[in-house]
Design a protein around this motif. Structure first.
Motif, PDB file in Angstrom:
ATOM      1  N   PRO A 139     -59.800  15.265 -36.209  1.00 22.85           N
ATOM      2  CA  PRO A 139     -58.480  15.482 -35.613  1.00 22.85           C
ATOM      3  C   PRO A 139     -57.742  16.644 -36.223  1.00 22.85           C
ATOM      4  N   ALA A 140     -57.785  16.829 -37.560  1.00 21.81           N
ATOM      5  CA  ALA A 140     -57.053  17.927 -38.199  1.00 21.81           C
ATOM      6  C   ALA A 140     -57.620  19.275 -37.809  1.00 21.81           C
ATOM      7  N   ARG A 141     -58.996  19.393 -37.889  1.00 29.16           N
ATOM      8  CA  ARG A 141     -59.598  20.683 -37.531  1.00 29.16           C
ATOM      9  C   ARG A 141     -59.435  20.970 -36.049  1.00 29.16           C
ATOM     10  N   ALA A 142     -59.557  19.904 -35.255  1.00 27.45           N
ATOM     11  CA  ALA A 142     -59.376  20.116 -33.818  1.00 27.45           C
ATOM     12  C   ALA A 142     -57.954  20.578 -33.514  1.00 27.45           C
ATOM     13  N   MET A 143     -56.995  19.947 -34.215  1.00 31.59           N
ATOM     14  CA  MET A 143     -55.611  20.367 -34.002  1.00 31.59           C
ATOM     15  C   MET A 143     -55.408  21.797 -34.468  1.00 31.59           C
ATOM     16  N   PHE A 144     -56.014  22.154 -35.645  1.00 33.47           N
ATOM     17  CA  PHE A 144     -55.892  23.533 -36.140  1.00 33.47           C
ATOM     18  C   PHE A 144     -56.511  24.533 -35.151  1.00 33.47           C
ATOM     19  N   SER A 145     -57.678  24.183 -34.631  1.00 35.18           N
ATOM     20  CA  SER A 145     -58.349  25.088 -33.681  1.00 35.18           C
ATOM     21  C   SER A 145     -57.518  25.256 -32.404  1.00 35.18           C
ATOM     22  N   LEU A 146     -56.981  24.121 -31.965  1.00 36.31           N
ATOM     23  CA  LEU A 146     -56.178  24.209 -30.742  1.00 36.31           C
ATOM     24  C   LEU A 146     -54.931  25.055 -30.950  1.00 36.31           C
ATOM     25  N   GLN A 147     -54.270  24.854 -32.125  1.00 31.87           N
ATOM     26  CA  GLN A 147     -53.063  25.626 -32.368  1.00 31.87           C
ATOM     27  C   GLN A 147     -53.377  27.112 -32.544  1.00 31.87           C
ATOM     28  N   MET A 148     -54.503  27.431 -33.226  1.00 30.40           N
ATOM     29  CA  MET A 148     -54.891  28.831 -33.370  1.00 30.40           C
ATOM     30  C   MET A 148     -55.260  29.446 -32.017  1.00 30.40           C
ATOM     31  N   GLU A 149     -55.970  28.659 -31.217  1.00 31.19           N
ATOM     32  CA  GLU A 149     -56.340  29.162 -29.881  1.00 31.19           C
ATOM     33  C   GLU A 149     -55.085  29.404 -29.041  1.00 31.19           C
ATOM     34  N   GLU A 150     -54.160  28.453 -29.170  1.00 35.43           N
ATOM     35  CA  GLU A 150     -52.906  28.619 -28.420  1.00 35.43           C
ATOM     36  C   GLU A 150     -52.153  29.854 -28.893  1.00 35.43           C
ATOM     37  N   ALA A 151     -52.116  30.050 -30.226  1.00 35.95           N
ATOM     38  CA  ALA A 151     -51.413  31.229 -30.749  1.00 35.95           C
ATOM     39  C   ALA A 151     -52.097  32.516 -30.318  1.00 35.95           C
ATOM     40  N   ASP A 152     -53.458  32.525 -30.375  1.00 38.31           N
ATOM     41  CA  ASP A 152     -54.179  33.727 -29.956  1.00 38.31           C
ATOM     42  C   ASP A 152     -53.966  34.021 -28.465  1.00 38.31           C
ATOM     43  N   THR A 153     -53.992  32.954 -27.673  1.00 41.28           N
ATOM     44  CA  THR A 153     -53.766  33.139 -26.230  1.00 41.28           C
ATOM     45  C   THR A 153     -52.367  33.683 -25.961  1.00 41.28           C
ATOM     46  N   ARG A 154     -51.436  33.103 -26.704  1.00 39.00           N
ATOM     47  CA  ARG A 154     -50.051  33.550 -26.531  1.00 39.00           C
ATOM     48  C   ARG A 154     -49.882  35.007 -26.970  1.00 39.00           C
ATOM     49  N   LEU A 155     -50.521  35.367 -28.104  1.00 40.03           N
ATOM     50  CA  LEU A 155     -50.432  36.752 -28.567  1.00 40.03           C
ATOM     51  C   LEU A 155     -51.087  37.719 -27.579  1.00 40.03           C
ATOM     52  N   ALA A 156     -52.254  37.332 -27.052  1.00 36.09           N
ATOM     53  CA  ALA A 156     -52.927  38.198 -26.064  1.00 36.09           C
ATOM     54  C   ALA A 156     -52.060  38.387 -24.824  1.00 36.09           C
ATOM     55  N   PHE A 157     -51.461  37.264 -24.420  1.00 37.09           N
ATOM     56  CA  PHE A 157     -50.592  37.374 -23.233  1.00 37.09           C
ATOM     57  C   PHE A 157     -49.389  38.278 -23.502  1.00 37.09           C
ATOM     58  N   LEU A 158     -48.806  38.106 -24.715  1.00 39.49           N
ATOM     59  CA  LEU A 158     -47.653  38.941 -25.057  1.00 39.49           C
ATOM     60  C   LEU A 158     -48.040  40.408 -25.188  1.00 39.49           C
ATOM     61  N   GLU A 159     -49.218  40.682 -25.755  1.00 36.84           N
ATOM     62  CA  GLU A 159     -49.677  42.063 -25.856  1.00 36.84           C
ATOM     63  C   GLU A 159     -49.921  42.667 -24.465  1.00 36.84           C
ATOM     64  N   GLU A 160     -50.476  41.854 -23.594  1.00 35.81           N
ATOM     65  CA  GLU A 160     -50.688  42.340 -22.213  1.00 35.81           C
ATOM     66  C   GLU A 160     -49.360  42.635 -21.528  1.00 35.81           C
ATOM     67  N   GLN A 161     -48.409  41.717 -21.720  1.00 34.64           N
ATOM     68  CA  GLN A 161     -47.083  41.954 -21.147  1.00 34.64           C
ATOM     69  C   GLN A 161     -46.438  43.208 -21.735  1.00 34.64           C
ATOM     70  N   LYS A 162     -46.619  43.394 -23.042  1.00 35.40           N
ATOM     71  CA  LYS A 162     -46.049  44.571 -23.694  1.00 35.40           C
ATOM     72  C   LYS A 162     -46.650  45.854 -23.125  1.00 35.40           C
ATOM     73  N   ALA A 163     -47.974  45.862 -22.965  1.00 38.48           N
ATOM     74  CA  ALA A 163     -48.624  47.055 -22.403  1.00 38.48           C
ATOM     75  C   ALA A 163     -48.148  47.324 -20.974  1.00 38.48           C
ATOM     76  N   GLN A 164     -48.045  46.259 -20.177  1.00 40.47           N
ATOM     77  CA  GLN A 164     -47.573  46.422 -18.802  1.00 40.47           C
ATOM     78  C   GLN A 164     -46.142  46.949 -18.773  1.00 40.47           C
ATOM     79  N   LEU A 165     -45.298  46.368 -19.646  1.00 39.42           N
ATOM     80  CA  LEU A 165     -43.904  46.814 -19.685  1.00 39.42           C
ATOM     81  C   LEU A 165     -43.808  48.272 -20.122  1.00 39.42           C
ATOM     82  N   GLU A 166     -44.590  48.669 -21.110  1.00 39.29           N
ATOM     83  CA  GLU A 166     -44.548  50.056 -21.555  1.00 39.29           C
ATOM     84  C   GLU A 166     -45.009  51.011 -20.446  1.00 39.29           C
ATOM     85  N   ALA A 167     -46.076  50.585 -19.725  1.00 40.41           N
ATOM     86  CA  ALA A 167     -46.541  51.427 -18.610  1.00 40.41           C
ATOM     87  C   ALA A 167     -45.480  51.527 -17.514  1.00 40.41           C
TER      88      ALA A 167
END
Length: 385
Positions: free
Chosen positions: A179-207
């Motif tokens: 449960p702990a590692r699964a929760m850690f993996s899920l939270q890291m995956e969520e953070a990475d997904t969120r960061l990728a989405f934010l980076e994509e939004q940032k690139a789109q906004l800059e363009a």
């Protein structure tokens, strides 16, 4: 304009004047009708020409607007507002990226130190994915409208995630893991997904911001070019309106001329046969001729007397020869000489009374009227006004 004609017959003079008047009115009507038709034809061609130029100018304006649809002056304020909103959104995204990166670092540090992660209520991966999609949907809604394709697609994903959460799919797989590692993996995956989405939004906004900045920069030049095209269009439109107005007037004028209602020459008085001749002034001619004849006769007698150098009186002998005659004997003519003298005088009178008037009459009838001859002589001598 005064028209006159002189003739020896009153009806002939009136007939000639009426014919002249008919010719003048016919020529005037034909001239005005032809001129009105030419004017109408000219303005008709002018309207067609200006109409073609107006259509061509409108096509130029439309083509220019289509080519520079993203940098037209009428949308300048809207693009500036959108640029300001995107700048604010970019700052917000950068802040979220920084916060999320710091959160990941803290999460890694806590997991490496304790082997577990601090969470509130336990969440399944479906719930975490649903939360991520909802956050992403919230970010897109602040940029795009509700009918944007990306917003609609994200809404569909959110709805699908909600169904998965409600159905409890994949709960067995999550229970088999740590449960702990699964929760850690899920939270890291969520953070990475969120960061990728934010980076994509940032690139789109800059363009998008770069595109808006470039369009705003070229808008003044486009405004000047568009204003020149529209100014030419307005000038051609004004010329076209004037040409249409003049064509309408020319059409009306041509119609009036065709109906002979626009005649400029008005007959003030119709020619009529005169009741009495205007010339020659016969009493004046007779009186003047008599007086002139007497004067010319007296002048001729005086001239003959002055030029006659014949000795006819004793005083002539005294004056010329300086001799005083004792007696003078008058010249006595014979009977035959007196007869010849009388016949010569009678012939001269007969010629003066018959032949000269007959010659004048023939000249007046068969060559040229005497008044016209007199007028020509006076014109030659510059005696007329």
């Amino acid at each position: 304009m005064l028209i006159s004609f002189e003739a020896t017959d009153a009806q002939k003079a009136a007939g000639v004047l009426n014919e002249y008047l008919t010719l003048i009115l016919r020529e005037e009507a034909q001239y005005r009708t032809t001129r009105a038709g030419q004017t109408q034809e000219f303005f008709d061609q002018e309207v067609n020409r200006l109409g073609s130029e107006l259509s061509a100018q409108s096509a130029k304006i439309l083509s220019f607007k289509n080519e520079h649809a993203d940098a037209l002056p009428e949308s300048l304020e809207y693009r500036r507002t959108v640029l300001l909103n995107q700048q604010e959104r970019l700052l917000q995204i950068q802040h979220e990226i920084t916060s999320l990166s710091e959160q990941k670092e803290r999460l890694v540090q806590v997991f490496n130190s304790t082997g577990r992660v601090e969470t509130g209520a336990a969440q399944t991966p479906e719930e975490m994915r649903l939360r991520t999609l909802e956050a992403e949907l919230s970010g897109l809604s602040s940029i795009y409208s509700d009918n944007h394709p990306r917003v609609l697609a994200l809404k569909a994903q959110v709805a699908q995630a909600q169904k998965l959460v409600s159905a409890g799919i994949d709960q067995d797989d999550a229970a088999d893991q740590d449960p702990a590692r699964a929760m850690f993996s899920l939270q890291m995956e969520e953070a990475d997904t969120r960061l990728a989405f934010l980076e994509e939004q940032k690139a789109q906004l800059e363009a998008q911001m770069q595109t808006l900045t470039e369009s705003i920069a070229v808008t003044p030049a486009n405004a000047i070019a568009l204003d020149a095209l529209e100014r030419d269009h307005r000038n051609i439109q004004e010329q076209y309106n004037q040409a249409v107005d003049r064509l309408a007037r020319a059409s009306t004028g041509e119609r009036i001329e065709a109906l002979s209602r626009g005649r400029r020459i008005t007959v003030v008085e119709q020619p009529t046969a005169p009741s009495a001749p205007t010339k020659p002034n016969r009493p004046l001619i007779a009186g003047g001729g008599t007086f002139l004849g007497i004067a010319v006769g007296l002048g001729l007698i005086f001239a003959l007397e002055m030029l006659n150098r014949t000795v006819r009186r004793p005083a002539d002998l005294v004056r010329r020869l300086g001799v005083t005659p004792i007696a003078t004997i008058p010249y006595l003519r014979t009977r035959r000489q007196r007869m010849i003298r009388r016949l010569s005088f009678g012939a001269a009178v007969l010629v003066g009374v018959t032949v000269i008037p007959a010659m004048i009459y023939l000249l007046h009838v068969h060559y040229l009227p005497l008044d016209l001859i007199a007028a020509r002589v006076m014109d030659k001598l510059h005696l007329r006004g």
